[in-house]
Design a protein around this motif. Sequence first.
Motif, short mmCIF file in Angstrom:
data_model
loop_
_atom_site.label_atom_id
_atom_site.label_comp_id
_atom_site.label_asym_id
_atom_site.label_seq_id
_atom_site.Cartn_x
_atom_site.Cartn_y
_atom_site.Cartn_z
N VAL A 15 18.26 6.04 3.84
CA VAL A 15 17.89 6.42 2.47
C VAL A 15 19.11 6.31 1.55
N ARG A 21 13.56 3.43 0.46
CA ARG A 21 13.46 4.00 -0.88
C ARG A 21 12.25 4.91 -0.94
N GLN A 22 12.20 5.70 -2.00
CA GLN A 22 11.11 6.66 -2.15
C GLN A 22 9.75 5.95 -2.11
N ASN A 66 10.38 10.81 0.58
CA ASN A 66 10.13 11.56 -0.64
C ASN A 66 11.06 11.10 -1.76
N ALA A 67 10.63 11.36 -2.97
CA ALA A 67 11.46 11.06 -4.13
C ALA A 67 12.69 11.96 -4.12
N GLU A 214 5.27 3.12 -5.24
CA GLU A 214 5.13 3.85 -3.99
C GLU A 214 4.16 3.16 -3.05
#
Length: 218
Positions: A15, A21-22, A66-67, A214
């Motif tokens: 990450v 990535r998110q 997750n973001a 996403e």
Amino acid sequence: MSSGEQVRLYVRRLVFDGVLRQGQRVPQDAVAEALGVSRIPVREALIALEREGWVTIVPHRGAFVNALDELSVRDQYELYGMFYGFGVRRAVERRGAAVAERLAPIQKRLSTERDPAELHRLTLEFHKTVIDAAGSPRLGSLLRQMSDIVPGNFFEMVPGAAEVAREGTAAIVTAIQRDYGELAEKEYATMMRRLGDLVVERFRERGMFDPIPEERPS
């Protein structure tokens, strides 16, 4: 380090490096193959990472990153400041000048050390000495539940962090030597806030706050 801990660090590093990535699905088979482990420690690590807020596990779909946002990063370091600040105030109340006697030699080595690995070790020793002197098992338990946002060696990953740590630990020791527990608490909070600022800057440079489409189902 156990297999599960290796997987947790590896995924956090993916990450951090922008490989994951998110919203993207964690490739469990690829992670297991890269580390030479079975799917079991990967699943265990993902469950732990979900508790820590790094991923969300969607039944029958997988685990999705997750973001990561700026406010969350800043909150993490504000919390570190609160916990360690509380610990140093309790340490001064309960141990007095003896705390400074234990911390001063560590801080002295910190002030001249240039090797990132040794800086990392000395900083952890400084924090641990404070928490041990606080005599609060509950505080230690809370800190163990907080996961590091920056994987690996903090001082290698975050430019400018070494100088902030040197200045901050020196101010903390000086406050303790003067028996100013509340001032030591404030200095800890200030140091952690400054480190948080550097982490935010580093993450922003790496594009870790940039939104992308996403993969996770709505």
